[in-house]
Design a protein around this motif. Sequence first.
Motif, PDB file in Angstrom:
ATOM      1  N   LYS A  64      30.950 -13.628  58.208  1.00 36.30           N
ATOM      2  CA  LYS A  64      31.788 -14.738  57.730  1.00 36.30           C
ATOM      3  C   LYS A  64      32.267 -14.528  56.302  1.00 36.30           C
ATOM      4  N   THR A  65      31.416 -13.975  55.447  1.00 38.02           N
ATOM      5  CA  THR A  65      31.813 -13.776  54.046  1.00 38.02           C
ATOM      6  C   THR A  65      32.080 -12.309  53.726  1.00 38.02           C
ATOM      7  N   LEU A  66      31.804 -11.412  54.675  1.00 38.60           N
ATOM      8  CA  LEU A  66      32.048  -9.988  54.443  1.00 38.60           C
ATOM      9  C   LEU A  66      33.542  -9.713  54.664  1.00 38.60           C
ATOM     10  N   HIS A  67      34.346 -10.047  53.682  1.00 39.43           N
ATOM     11  CA  HIS A  67      35.803 -10.019  53.836  1.00 39.43           C
ATOM     12  C   HIS A  67      36.439  -9.740  52.474  1.00 39.43           C
ATOM     13  N   PRO A  68      37.551  -8.980  52.436  1.00 37.22           N
ATOM     14  CA  PRO A  68      38.222  -8.693  51.158  1.00 37.22           C
ATOM     15  C   PRO A  68      38.654  -9.936  50.388  1.00 37.22           C
ATOM     16  N   ALA A  69      38.994 -11.002  51.112  1.00 33.98           N
ATOM     17  CA  ALA A  69      39.423 -12.217  50.420  1.00 33.98           C
ATOM     18  C   ALA A  69      38.289 -12.841  49.612  1.00 33.98           C
ATOM     19  N   VAL A  70      37.049 -12.557  50.033  1.00 35.55           N
ATOM     20  CA  VAL A  70      35.887 -13.044  49.290  1.00 35.55           C
ATOM     21  C   VAL A  70      35.530 -12.066  48.173  1.00 35.55           C
ATOM     22  N   HIS A  71      35.358 -10.821  48.521  1.00 31.18           N
ATOM     23  CA  HIS A  71      34.816  -9.872  47.545  1.00 31.18           C
ATOM     24  C   HIS A  71      35.834  -9.418  46.507  1.00 31.18           C
ATOM     25  N   SER A  72      37.125  -9.470  46.827  1.00 29.91           N
ATOM     26  CA  SER A  72      38.119  -9.214  45.778  1.00 29.91           C
ATOM     27  C   SER A  72      38.085 -10.340  44.761  1.00 29.91           C
ATOM     28  N   GLY A  73      37.902 -11.563  45.246  1.00 29.75           N
ATOM     29  CA  GLY A  73      37.818 -12.706  44.345  1.00 29.75           C
ATOM     30  C   GLY A  73      36.602 -12.646  43.434  1.00 29.75           C
ATOM     31  N   LEU A  74      35.541 -11.968  43.909  1.00 34.97           N
ATOM     32  CA  LEU A  74      34.323 -11.831  43.107  1.00 34.97           C
ATOM     33  C   LEU A  74      34.371 -10.629  42.167  1.00 34.97           C
ATOM     34  N   LEU A  75      34.977  -9.539  42.622  1.00 30.10           N
ATOM     35  CA  LEU A  75      34.876  -8.270  41.902  1.00 30.10           C
ATOM     36  C   LEU A  75      36.071  -7.949  41.021  1.00 30.10           C
ATOM     37  N   ALA A  76      37.135  -8.697  41.125  1.00 29.57           N
ATOM     38  CA  ALA A  76      38.322  -8.408  40.317  1.00 29.57           C
ATOM     39  C   ALA A  76      38.010  -8.529  38.831  1.00 29.57           C
ATOM     40  N   VAL A  77      38.436  -7.511  38.070  1.00 30.37           N
ATOM     41  CA  VAL A  77      38.268  -7.521  36.612  1.00 30.37           C
ATOM     42  C   VAL A  77      39.415  -8.333  36.033  1.00 30.37           C
ATOM     43  N   ASP A 108      40.600  -9.067  33.129  1.00 27.87           N
ATOM     44  CA  ASP A 108      41.481  -8.610  32.050  1.00 27.87           C
ATOM     45  C   ASP A 108      42.118  -7.250  32.350  1.00 27.87           C
ATOM     46  N   SER A 109      42.085  -6.864  33.639  1.00 27.03           N
ATOM     47  CA  SER A 109      42.757  -5.642  34.074  1.00 27.03           C
ATOM     48  C   SER A 109      44.111  -6.009  34.662  1.00 27.03           C
ATOM     49  N   GLU A 110      45.169  -5.500  34.067  1.00 30.28           N
ATOM     50  CA  GLU A 110      46.524  -5.789  34.574  1.00 30.28           C
ATOM     51  C   GLU A 110      46.689  -5.274  35.997  1.00 30.28           C
ATOM     52  N   GLU A 111      46.107  -4.114  36.267  1.00 28.27           N
ATOM     53  CA  GLU A 111      46.208  -3.542  37.612  1.00 28.27           C
ATOM     54  C   GLU A 111      45.544  -4.453  38.643  1.00 28.27           C
ATOM     55  N   HIS A 112      44.334  -4.936  38.311  1.00 19.74           N
ATOM     56  CA  HIS A 112      43.633  -5.839  39.230  1.00 19.74           C
ATOM     57  C   HIS A 112      44.409  -7.143  39.404  1.00 19.74           C
ATOM     58  N   GLN A 113      44.937  -7.655  38.310  1.00 18.09           N
ATOM     59  CA  GLN A 113      45.704  -8.900  38.387  1.00 18.09           C
ATOM     60  C   GLN A 113      46.907  -8.735  39.300  1.00 18.09           C
ATOM     61  N   GLN A 114      47.576  -7.601  39.174  1.00 19.35           N
ATOM     62  CA  GLN A 114      48.772  -7.383  39.991  1.00 19.35           C
ATOM     63  C   GLN A 114      48.412  -7.241  41.465  1.00 19.35           C
ATOM     64  N   GLN A 115      47.311  -6.522  41.753  1.00 19.41           N
ATOM     65  CA  GLN A 115      46.902  -6.373  43.151  1.00 19.41           C
ATOM     66  C   GLN A 115      46.535  -7.717  43.762  1.00 19.41           C
ATOM     67  N   MET A 116      45.818  -8.534  43.012  1.00 20.46           N
ATOM     68  CA  MET A 116      45.447  -9.873  43.506  1.00 20.46           C
ATOM     69  C   MET A 116      46.702 -10.700  43.781  1.00 20.46           C
ATOM     70  N   LYS A 117      47.682 -10.586  42.900  1.00 20.41           N
ATOM     71  CA  LYS A 117      48.923 -11.343  43.075  1.00 20.41           C
ATOM     72  C   LYS A 117      49.697 -10.836  44.276  1.00 20.41           C
ATOM     73  N   ASP A 118      49.821  -9.509  44.406  1.00 20.37           N
ATOM     74  CA  ASP A 118      50.581  -8.935  45.519  1.00 20.37           C
ATOM     75  C   ASP A 118      49.969  -9.296  46.864  1.00 20.37           C
ATOM     76  N   LEU A 119      48.654  -9.344  46.913  1.00 22.83           N
ATOM     77  CA  LEU A 119      47.960  -9.627  48.182  1.00 22.83           C
ATOM     78  C   LEU A 119      47.677 -11.117  48.380  1.00 22.83           C
ATOM     79  N   ILE A 128      37.326 -16.095  42.559  1.00 17.97           N
ATOM     80  CA  ILE A 128      36.160 -16.966  42.723  1.00 17.97           C
ATOM     81  C   ILE A 128      35.361 -16.863  41.432  1.00 17.97           C
ATOM     82  N   ASP A 129      35.184 -17.987  40.750  1.00 21.95           N
ATOM     83  CA  ASP A 129      34.604 -17.992  39.410  1.00 21.95           C
ATOM     84  C   ASP A 129      33.105 -18.294  39.397  1.00 21.95           C
ATOM     85  N   LEU A 130      32.625 -18.927  40.442  1.00 15.85           N
ATOM     86  CA  LEU A 130      31.224 -19.355  40.501  1.00 15.85           C
ATOM     87  C   LEU A 130      30.695 -19.123  41.904  1.00 15.85           C
ATOM     88  N   VAL A 131      29.549 -18.474  41.999  1.00 14.79           N
ATOM     89  CA  VAL A 131      28.896 -18.243  43.288  1.00 14.79           C
ATOM     90  C   VAL A 131      27.530 -18.905  43.253  1.00 14.79           C
TER      91      VAL A 131
END
Length: 515
Positions: A65-78, A80-91, A96-99
């Motif tokens: 149920k939680t083993l999904h890119p929509a969950v773990h990208s939200g947890l692992l995205a850096v 202050d990384s422009e590249e990560h920000q752009q990938q999150m936006k494109d996809l 996710i700020d609090l677990v």
Amino acid sequence: MTIKRALVSVSDKTGVVDFCRELSQLGVEIISTGGTKNLLADAGVPVIGISDVTGFPEILDGRVKTLHPAVHSGLLAVRDSEEHQQQMKDLELGYIDLVVVNLYPFQETISKPDVAYEDAIENIDIGGPTMLRSAAKNHAFVTVVVDAADYTTILEEVRAEGDTTLDTRKQLAAKVFRHTAAYDSLISDYLCEVLDNPMPERYTVTYEKIQDLRYGENPHQTAAFYRKPMAPAGTLTTAEQLHGKELSYNNINDANAALQIVKEFNEPAVVAVKHMNPCGVGVGSTIAEAYNKAYNADPTSIFGGIVAANHTIDAETAQPLSEIFLEIILAPDFTPEALEILTKKKNIRLLKMGEIAASADRKSQHIVTMVEGGMVVQDSDVHSITEADLKVVTDRAPSAEEMKQLLFGWKVVKHVKSNAIVLAADDMTVGVGAGQMNRVGAAKIAIEQAADKAKGAILASDAFFPMGDTVEAAALAGITAIIQPGGSVKDEESIKAANEHGIAMVFTGVRHFKH
């Protein structure tokens, strides 16, 4: 940064409704799964199901149920990384700020009597540890909570600043990795036990802190007291302290030594310990009689010691106990009358142990001893013997009374630091020689302590006699029977000396070194 989105999935639901309700009131969007989602919704807390985030249903009975890119990208995205920000936006992925996660109750499951292997395996959490580790790794940006005790701190900081401090996130992340390591260790231990693999190629242990101690063996050393998960009943880690000051490091070690000795007996028994060695052991028809014998075994050394009993302490026993200075009294229980007597002494520590199982009924546990750079592990010594296990090696066999005392002495000498000699008579120790560099030296100490009581007593030795000098010392003191393991190349020398002096001697075939 501001906490805008939280993922909450807990098996321990203590305080989670109030926590999430306040988070929601602070503007935090709550995502949840399964039972936690239903609990929050029923309580009127706005909540979004995990499937609404992933766009994928919970499948395989909730295993996925939680083993999904929509969950773990939200947890692992850096963040202050422009590249990560752009990938999150494109996809079109959200952060996710609090677990807030705690894990399937694996320990509670395997604690159940006769738990089925399949049930244990089903209660191994996969998604939970994965989310926790992802969030903890990215603690520079993500707050991760595994313990309901931390809810208050989180709310205080979010109310004040909209987010947690970096120091708090570091502390919480460290707690997460301790938590998941302990969880995996429990699983590993369980599988090793099931597979009968007690000494695997990697040895993992986990303990939970009971309390910090004022200091260690000496005041310049720090110390704490830890408990093994699922520690058996009748141990110090499960004891209830009824009265007195906090236990110290030395108290704990001495009390454990006393407890291990008293567990050797089914009949009423009392053990007095000083510096990890017994100074007096007695058995009797009542616990009061047993204490009287333990006290009279060495009235000097018992002062400031630890006393352990394997039967309830009553008023008849409590009264003489109250008349001397003792650090600790531990017993299965205390009668109300005994408590009334003993609690008049402000500082004495009273420990209620519950049922104390005799050694013959106990399962061996691992003993871990630290050495510099590593550790050694062994099974605890719960070996016991009966008269049928003994081999008479002298011309004269022990009398029935001598045999009784020999078996008593053997139970005690097993717990005395090597080299060890114990003298016993009338169901009590009369002399103890502990921790000496040679065996005859230990015998001389025990004999000197026993004085006139050595005459007619028995002698127990934790290991074989390397020569006949210990038998000669015993004969001079008037000792009539000896119990020892045997196995020395000079056994015949000791047997010959015993025969010359009319001493009965039996071999156990088992030694009990204690370092």
